[in-house]
Scaffold this motif. Sequence first.
Motif, PDB file in Angstrom:
ATOM      1  N   GLY A  28     -12.496  13.046  63.409  1.00  0.00           N
ATOM      2  CA  GLY A  28     -11.297  13.110  62.575  1.00  0.00           C
ATOM      3  C   GLY A  28     -11.633  13.128  61.100  1.00  0.00           C
ATOM      4  N   MET A  29     -12.650  12.340  60.724  1.00  0.00           N
ATOM      5  CA  MET A  29     -13.035  12.325  59.316  1.00  0.00           C
ATOM      6  C   MET A  29     -13.834  13.579  58.977  1.00  0.00           C
ATOM      7  SD  MET A  29     -14.539   9.255  57.015  1.00  0.00           S
ATOM      8  CE  MET A  29     -13.157   8.225  57.410  1.00  0.00           C
ATOM      9  N   ALA A  30     -14.613  14.071  59.935  1.00  0.00           N
ATOM     10  CA  ALA A  30     -15.344  15.332  59.706  1.00  0.00           C
ATOM     11  C   ALA A  30     -14.342  16.462  59.462  1.00  0.00           C
ATOM     12  CB  ALA A  30     -16.245  15.650  60.894  1.00  0.00           C
ATOM     13  N   ALA A  31     -13.240  16.454  60.206  1.00  0.00           N
ATOM     14  CA  ALA A  31     -12.202  17.472  60.000  1.00  0.00           C
ATOM     15  C   ALA A  31     -11.625  17.350  58.589  1.00  0.00           C
ATOM     16  CB  ALA A  31     -11.096  17.331  61.042  1.00  0.00           C
ATOM     17  N   ALA A  32     -11.371  16.121  58.164  1.00  0.00           N
ATOM     18  CA  ALA A  32     -10.838  15.911  56.811  1.00  0.00           C
ATOM     19  C   ALA A  32     -11.836  16.380  55.765  1.00  0.00           C
ATOM     20  CB  ALA A  32     -10.502  14.437  56.602  1.00  0.00           C
ATOM     21  N   LEU A  33     -13.115  16.085  55.974  1.00  0.00           N
ATOM     22  CA  LEU A  33     -14.145  16.522  55.011  1.00  0.00           C
ATOM     23  C   LEU A  33     -14.208  18.040  54.967  1.00  0.00           C
ATOM     24  CD1 LEU A  33     -16.935  13.869  55.672  1.00  0.00           C
ATOM     25  CD2 LEU A  33     -15.603  14.162  53.592  1.00  0.00           C
ATOM     26  N   GLY A  34     -13.981  18.670  56.114  1.00  0.00           N
ATOM     27  CA  GLY A  34     -13.933  20.142  56.138  1.00  0.00           C
ATOM     28  C   GLY A  34     -12.792  20.666  55.273  1.00  0.00           C
ATOM     29  N   ALA A  35     -11.616  20.073  55.440  1.00  0.00           N
ATOM     30  CA  ALA A  35     -10.461  20.498  54.647  1.00  0.00           C
ATOM     31  C   ALA A  35     -10.695  20.207  53.166  1.00  0.00           C
ATOM     32  CB  ALA A  35      -9.202  19.787  55.138  1.00  0.00           C
ATOM     33  N   ILE A  36     -11.284  19.037  52.878  1.00  0.00           N
ATOM     34  CA  ILE A  36     -11.598  18.669  51.492  1.00  0.00           C
ATOM     35  C   ILE A  36     -12.554  19.686  50.877  1.00  0.00           C
ATOM     36  CG2 ILE A  36     -12.845  16.964  50.085  1.00  0.00           C
ATOM     37  CD1 ILE A  36     -11.577  14.801  51.995  1.00  0.00           C
ATOM     38  N   ALA A  37     -13.567  20.078  51.641  1.00  0.00           N
ATOM     39  CA  ALA A  37     -14.546  21.047  51.126  1.00  0.00           C
ATOM     40  C   ALA A  37     -13.880  22.392  50.814  1.00  0.00           C
ATOM     41  CB  ALA A  37     -15.683  21.230  52.124  1.00  0.00           C
ATOM     42  N   TRP A  38     -12.967  22.831  51.687  1.00  0.00           N
ATOM     43  CA  TRP A  38     -12.250  24.100  51.443  1.00  0.00           C
ATOM     44  C   TRP A  38     -11.539  24.057  50.091  1.00  0.00           C
ATOM     45  CZ3 TRP A  38     -12.136  28.866  53.152  1.00  0.00           C
ATOM     46  CH2 TRP A  38     -12.527  29.158  54.482  1.00  0.00           C
ATOM     47  N   VAL A  39     -10.815  22.970  49.875  1.00  0.00           N
ATOM     48  CA  VAL A  39     -10.002  22.889  48.659  1.00  0.00           C
ATOM     49  C   VAL A  39     -10.881  22.615  47.439  1.00  0.00           C
ATOM     50  CG1 VAL A  39      -8.082  21.689  47.546  1.00  0.00           C
ATOM     51  CG2 VAL A  39      -8.002  22.148  49.991  1.00  0.00           C
ATOM     52  N   ALA A  40     -11.837  21.701  47.580  1.00  0.00           N
ATOM     53  CA  ALA A  40     -12.680  21.326  46.441  1.00  0.00           C
ATOM     54  C   ALA A  40     -13.551  22.481  45.963  1.00  0.00           C
ATOM     55  CB  ALA A  40     -13.556  20.130  46.808  1.00  0.00           C
ATOM     56  N   SER A  41     -13.839  23.404  46.844  1.00  0.00           N
ATOM     57  CA  SER A  41     -14.660  24.559  46.465  1.00  0.00           C
ATOM     58  C   SER A  41     -13.834  25.603  45.729  1.00  0.00           C
ATOM     59  CB  SER A  41     -15.259  25.209  47.715  1.00  0.00           C
ATOM     60  OG  SER A  41     -14.219  25.781  48.496  1.00  0.00           O
ATOM     61  N   GLY A  42     -12.523  25.410  45.715  1.00  0.00           N
ATOM     62  CA  GLY A  42     -11.660  26.423  45.116  1.00  0.00           C
ATOM     63  C   GLY A  42     -11.248  27.497  46.102  1.00  0.00           C
ATOM     64  N   GLY A  43     -11.605  27.317  47.373  1.00  0.00           N
ATOM     65  CA  GLY A  43     -11.305  28.324  48.386  1.00  0.00           C
ATOM     66  C   GLY A  43      -9.825  28.440  48.699  1.00  0.00           C
ATOM     67  N   CYS A  44      -9.092  27.353  48.531  1.00  0.00           N
ATOM     68  CA  CYS A  44      -7.643  27.406  48.746  1.00  0.00           C
ATOM     69  C   CYS A  44      -7.001  26.209  48.069  1.00  0.00           C
ATOM     70  CB  CYS A  44      -7.305  27.442  50.244  1.00  0.00           C
ATOM     71  SG  CYS A  44      -7.745  25.940  51.131  1.00  0.00           S
ATOM     72  N   ASP A  45      -5.671  26.210  48.041  1.00  0.00           N
ATOM     73  CA  ASP A  45      -4.956  25.113  47.390  1.00  0.00           C
ATOM     74  C   ASP A  45      -4.471  24.042  48.353  1.00  0.00           C
ATOM     75  OD1 ASP A  45      -3.667  27.393  45.012  1.00  0.00           O
ATOM     76  OD2 ASP A  45      -4.875  25.612  44.565  1.00  0.00           O
ATOM     77  N   THR A  46      -4.249  24.435  49.585  1.00  0.00           N
ATOM     78  CA  THR A  46      -3.659  23.487  50.539  1.00  0.00           C
ATOM     79  C   THR A  46      -4.294  23.683  51.909  1.00  0.00           C
ATOM     80  OG1 THR A  46      -1.602  23.988  49.367  1.00  0.00           O
ATOM     81  CG2 THR A  46      -1.431  22.523  51.234  1.00  0.00           C
ATOM     82  N   ALA A  47      -4.890  22.648  52.446  1.00  0.00           N
ATOM     83  CA  ALA A  47      -5.553  22.739  53.751  1.00  0.00           C
ATOM     84  C   ALA A  47      -5.118  21.580  54.625  1.00  0.00           C
ATOM     85  CB  ALA A  47      -7.068  22.740  53.582  1.00  0.00           C
ATOM     86  N   LEU A  48      -5.145  21.820  55.920  1.00  0.00           N
ATOM     87  CA  LEU A  48      -4.717  20.839  56.910  1.00  0.00           C
ATOM     88  C   LEU A  48      -5.920  20.379  57.721  1.00  0.00           C
ATOM     89  CD1 LEU A  48      -2.393  19.552  58.725  1.00  0.00           C
ATOM     90  CD2 LEU A  48      -2.473  21.687  60.019  1.00  0.00           C
ATOM     91  N   ALA A  49      -6.020  19.064  57.927  1.00  0.00           N
ATOM     92  CA  ALA A  49      -6.982  18.524  58.882  1.00  0.00           C
ATOM     93  C   ALA A  49      -6.189  17.785  59.951  1.00  0.00           C
ATOM     94  CB  ALA A  49      -7.953  17.569  58.200  1.00  0.00           C
ATOM     95  N   VAL A  50      -6.491  18.051  61.204  1.00  0.00           N
ATOM     96  CA  VAL A  50      -5.720  17.446  62.291  1.00  0.00           C
ATOM     97  C   VAL A  50      -6.670  17.090  63.427  1.00  0.00           C
ATOM     98  CG1 VAL A  50      -5.113  19.786  63.057  1.00  0.00           C
ATOM     99  CG2 VAL A  50      -3.849  17.845  63.954  1.00  0.00           C
ATOM    100  N   ALA A  51      -6.369  15.998  64.088  1.00  0.00           N
ATOM    101  CA  ALA A  51      -7.205  15.568  65.216  1.00  0.00           C
ATOM    102  C   ALA A  51      -6.345  14.780  66.181  1.00  0.00           C
ATOM    103  CB  ALA A  51      -8.366  14.702  64.722  1.00  0.00           C
ATOM    104  N   GLY A  52      -6.739  14.799  67.438  1.00  0.00           N
ATOM    105  CA  GLY A  52      -5.989  14.020  68.416  1.00  0.00           C
ATOM    106  C   GLY A  52      -6.274  14.534  69.798  1.00  0.00           C
ATOM    107  N   THR A  53      -5.780  13.809  70.789  1.00  0.00           N
ATOM    108  CA  THR A  53      -5.961  14.247  72.163  1.00  0.00           C
ATOM    109  C   THR A  53      -4.980  13.577  73.098  1.00  0.00           C
ATOM    110  OG1 THR A  53      -7.505  14.443  74.001  1.00  0.00           O
ATOM    111  CG2 THR A  53      -7.724  12.511  72.639  1.00  0.00           C
ATOM    112  N   LEU A  54      -4.720  14.247  74.192  1.00  0.00           N
ATOM    113  CA  LEU A  54      -3.878  13.716  75.260  1.00  0.00           C
ATOM    114  C   LEU A  54      -4.741  12.960  76.266  1.00  0.00           C
ATOM    115  CD1 LEU A  54      -0.871  14.040  75.771  1.00  0.00           C
ATOM    116  CD2 LEU A  54      -1.387  15.870  77.351  1.00  0.00           C
TER     117      LEU A  54
END
Lengths: 144, 395
Positions: free
Chosen positions: B89-115
């Motif tokens: 879950g935190m790796a997903a957030a770091l992925g989204a953070i990297a997208w935005v922090a690099s200037g690649g986009c303005d808004t990114a979603l990180a999501v995790a979970g399971t049934l």
Amino acid sequence: MTQAAVEGVFEVPYQWVVGEGNRLFFEGLKEKRILGTRCPECRRILVPAVTVCERCSRECREQKLLPDEGTLTTFVVVHGGVIDPPRPLPYALVLVRLEGAATDLLHLWAAPLDGLAPGMKVRAVWNEDRSGGLFDLAGFAPAP
Amino acid sequence: MKRVAIIGTGQTPHVSHRTDRDEPEVLAEAVRRALADAEVQPREIEAVVFGSAISSIQEGIEHIGKWASDFVCGWQRPSFRVHTGGTVGMAAALGAIAWVASGGCDTALAVAGTLRMGATGAASQKALSLASDPIYRRGFSGGAVLGLALTFRQYMEWAGVTERDAARCVVQQRRNAARNPNAHLREPVTEEEVLSSRPLALPIKLLDMCPTSVGSAAVIVASEARARQAPSAAWIRGFGSFAEPSSYPERNTMEALSVRESAKKAYAMASIRNPREDLDVVELYNAASYQQMHWSEALGLCEPRKGGELFRSGDTDFPEEGRRRAGQVPINPSGGVLATNNGSDAALLRLVEATLQVTHKAGDHQVREARTAAAMGWGGNQQFTSVVVVGANPP
């Protein structure tokens, strides 16, 4: 009425390649030898034998024969779960620091469960029938 | 690195089972909640990183990300699935953070979970045993708790703590979870109940371990420009991530190097010099009872071997009326992983909870006036760690 869940079953046979490091280790066990490898950069002796040092990313080709004796680092007593191959419960697993090794060796405790204590001296116990596999070692027991 | 902030979070209540929705639909719930919290429209999401740590064998689905993509804003965006075990879950957030922090986009979603659907009964346990390598370690069995049990005993010897100390940690975390409506296990337990619970691989007993929970969580990460338009923002002040050896119990030195280094890096970025004072809240990854003591040391909240002493001081308890006094550093006001764990969102929930704290949305478990919080993720075969520091102020 609609189904709430769909059911299914798979059976998947597998074959996993043993690999260089494990093959070296298992061939050694057949000869009642516990083999590690030494990293050319950090000089640590890693057991069971591995061909890549995780710290240095260097290939480890130098084989080192380790003594049968060492110190018990810690242990657990397993009481349940899926046990495969089957084993009577409870049984203990130990981490043993063989003399000269930089890593602990995970294996079975091959002696009564009472009296297990971190820090005690232990030695390897071998099975009579050995075929070049993990359980050529019966495990570890208190050193005499 | 550009400034980024979390501008919205979402989480579902976590429960033992759900039969009302399938997994992608449960993931979509957290996404909707995060979008609502951030006041962001789905079309504004420019990238998605989805984290799932549940194995293909366990689920009977080779790569759940393929199915889930439509439900987590994946259509016509970069849509990636990551897997780092329990810290995914935190790796997903770091992925989204990297997208935005690099200037690649303005808004990114990180999501995790399971049934936690899929394999049933003993087959489910067998599926979990596949976490060990097939040649050497799998044949010893002992289950997923084996590595934790080895470290627990080793930690007790090294730090001079007992199973009773660990049991008291469980009591504390359950008390915290009672204030968190989204936690799974919210009923109190006693020390004696923990100590007498079913042995798994001793010293680990049933109540020393986290549950298996169903639910999902999401965060929306935004660039500075976007964040300044949002109703709230938890600024990413620092982060660090390090991996331990694959056969960690055999190479364990008690120093929890990956946790220590992840924290050091995150703190350096965030200009945190004295974590015990500078952090208002810590949400750490306690999959097993004793871990909050061990991680307290590696996170710099106390000296090595003093995790038990720190716990016994009461300084990590949820403070009276949520008012933190000098010397206190509340650990897991949410109840932590011990109260709620579905293996995929547990680490993201640490970041969600840290965000709720610094944006003052944590309700009954709010630490008042919290401005800086650390979140820690941990997983794999005891190997992957991340630490993220969030703050009410931008860097």
